[in-house]
Scaffold this active site. Structure first.
Site, PDB file in Angstrom:
ATOM      1  N   GLU A  54      -2.003  -8.659   4.202  1.00  0.00           N
ATOM      2  CA  GLU A  54      -1.898  -8.996   5.628  1.00  0.00           C
ATOM      3  C   GLU A  54      -3.176  -8.696   6.411  1.00  0.00           C
ATOM      4  OE1 GLU A  54      -0.935  -4.580   5.772  1.00  0.00           O
ATOM      5  OE2 GLU A  54      -1.027  -6.213   4.319  1.00  0.00           O
ATOM      6  N   CYS A  99       0.827  -1.206   0.000  1.00  0.00           N
ATOM      7  CA  CYS A  99       0.000   0.000   0.000  1.00  0.00           C
ATOM      8  C   CYS A  99       0.867   1.264   0.000  1.00  0.00           C
ATOM      9  CB  CYS A  99      -0.991  -0.031   1.169  1.00  0.00           C
ATOM     10  SG  CYS A  99      -2.333   1.171   1.006  1.00  0.00           S
ATOM     11  N   HIS A 152      -3.748  -4.870   0.689  1.00  0.00           N
ATOM     12  CA  HIS A 152      -3.210  -5.302   1.980  1.00  0.00           C
ATOM     13  C   HIS A 152      -3.389  -6.810   2.138  1.00  0.00           C
ATOM     14  CE1 HIS A 152      -2.273  -1.558   4.177  1.00  0.00           C
ATOM     15  NE2 HIS A 152      -3.226  -1.015   3.446  1.00  0.00           N
TER      16      HIS A 152
END
Length: 247
Positions: free
Chosen positions: A196, A108, A194
């Protein structure tokens, strides 16, 4: 580099909001767990992750000989600003690429900083926020890298990369973001989404930013926040990249 060890220097470009930090720790902790999921798909490899808070004044940066790959986290900050720590971070990425020749991963904000470091324009997206699980259409390189035609990740951004830096290729595009990732074999791997993030994290961020993103975007995003995504696949891809297993 030993095939049984992966040394990751994570540059923490922000602190998670309180509900996320209380449950999962710092971004370094989040990526420690996330990368371990990717490594489990590859083999018996030890992850050695070192965290560096790069937002603080006079931040310490990792020494090139001490890591195999550097990873830049996401951030609420604007990648196009000329704040001293952002300029220092951008210079460090340039040094990794041009001098140290170390692989760099960006998530990001990290994706945007890498693009800026390599000469591309970054800034706010006139189309607004891209949030929650969104699909993207992969380029031929993206398809080859990820082994599928379409790819979904959690999103939480309003800024974008406007052009592909020299020497890089674009990995994919979505309806309102034309450059969803960048790749240079063995050198650069970054993504606008993202991998994660999970449903809890994005739900909490959406609640916090409800007034910022607008009621329509919020309602639509909350309806998609639990959708399936390819975060673990991208973790495996990051690990393969860091281990030099991708072409």
């Amino acid at each position: 580099m030993s095939s049984q060890r992966l040394r990751v220097a994570i540059l923490e470009c922000d602190t998670p909001i309180d509900p996320i930090k209380a449950k999962y720790g710092t971004y370094g902790d989040i990526f420690n767990n996330h990368l371990k999921q990717g490594l489990e798909r590859i083999g018996d490899i030890e992850l050695q992750l070192t965290k560096f808070d790069v937002v603080q004044p006079f931040a310490e940066y990792p020494k090139p000989d001490d890591f195999d790959v550097v990873l830049l986290s996401g951030s609420k900050h604007d990648s196009y600003k000329d704040e001293p720590w952002i300029l220092s971070l951008t210079r460090f990425v340039q040094d990794c690429y041009l001098i140290y020749r170390k692989p760099v991963i960006g998530i990001c904000f990290g994706h945007q900083i890498i693009a800026r470091a390599l000469g591309a324009r970054v800034g706010p997206n006139v189309s607004g926020w891209e949030v929650a699980v969104e699909p993207m259409s992969l380029t031929s390189v993206g398809k080859q890298l990820l082994g599928k035609d379409t790819f979904s990740l959690h999103m939480m951004h309003r800024d974008i990369v406007y052009e592909v830096p020299p020497g890089c290729v674009n990995l994919g595009s979505s309806l309102i973001c034309g450059i969803q990732g960048l790749y240079v074999p063995k050198r650069i791997l970054c993504v606008q989404g993202h991998p994660e993030y999970n449903e809890f994290m994005v739900s909490e961020l959406l609640k916090l930013r409800r007034g910022m993103v607008g009621e329509g975007v919020y309602t639509d995003a909350m309806a998609r926040v639990g959708n399936l995504h390819d975060g673990v696949l991208f973790s495996e891809t990051m690990c393969r990249f860091a281990l030099g297993l991708l072409e």
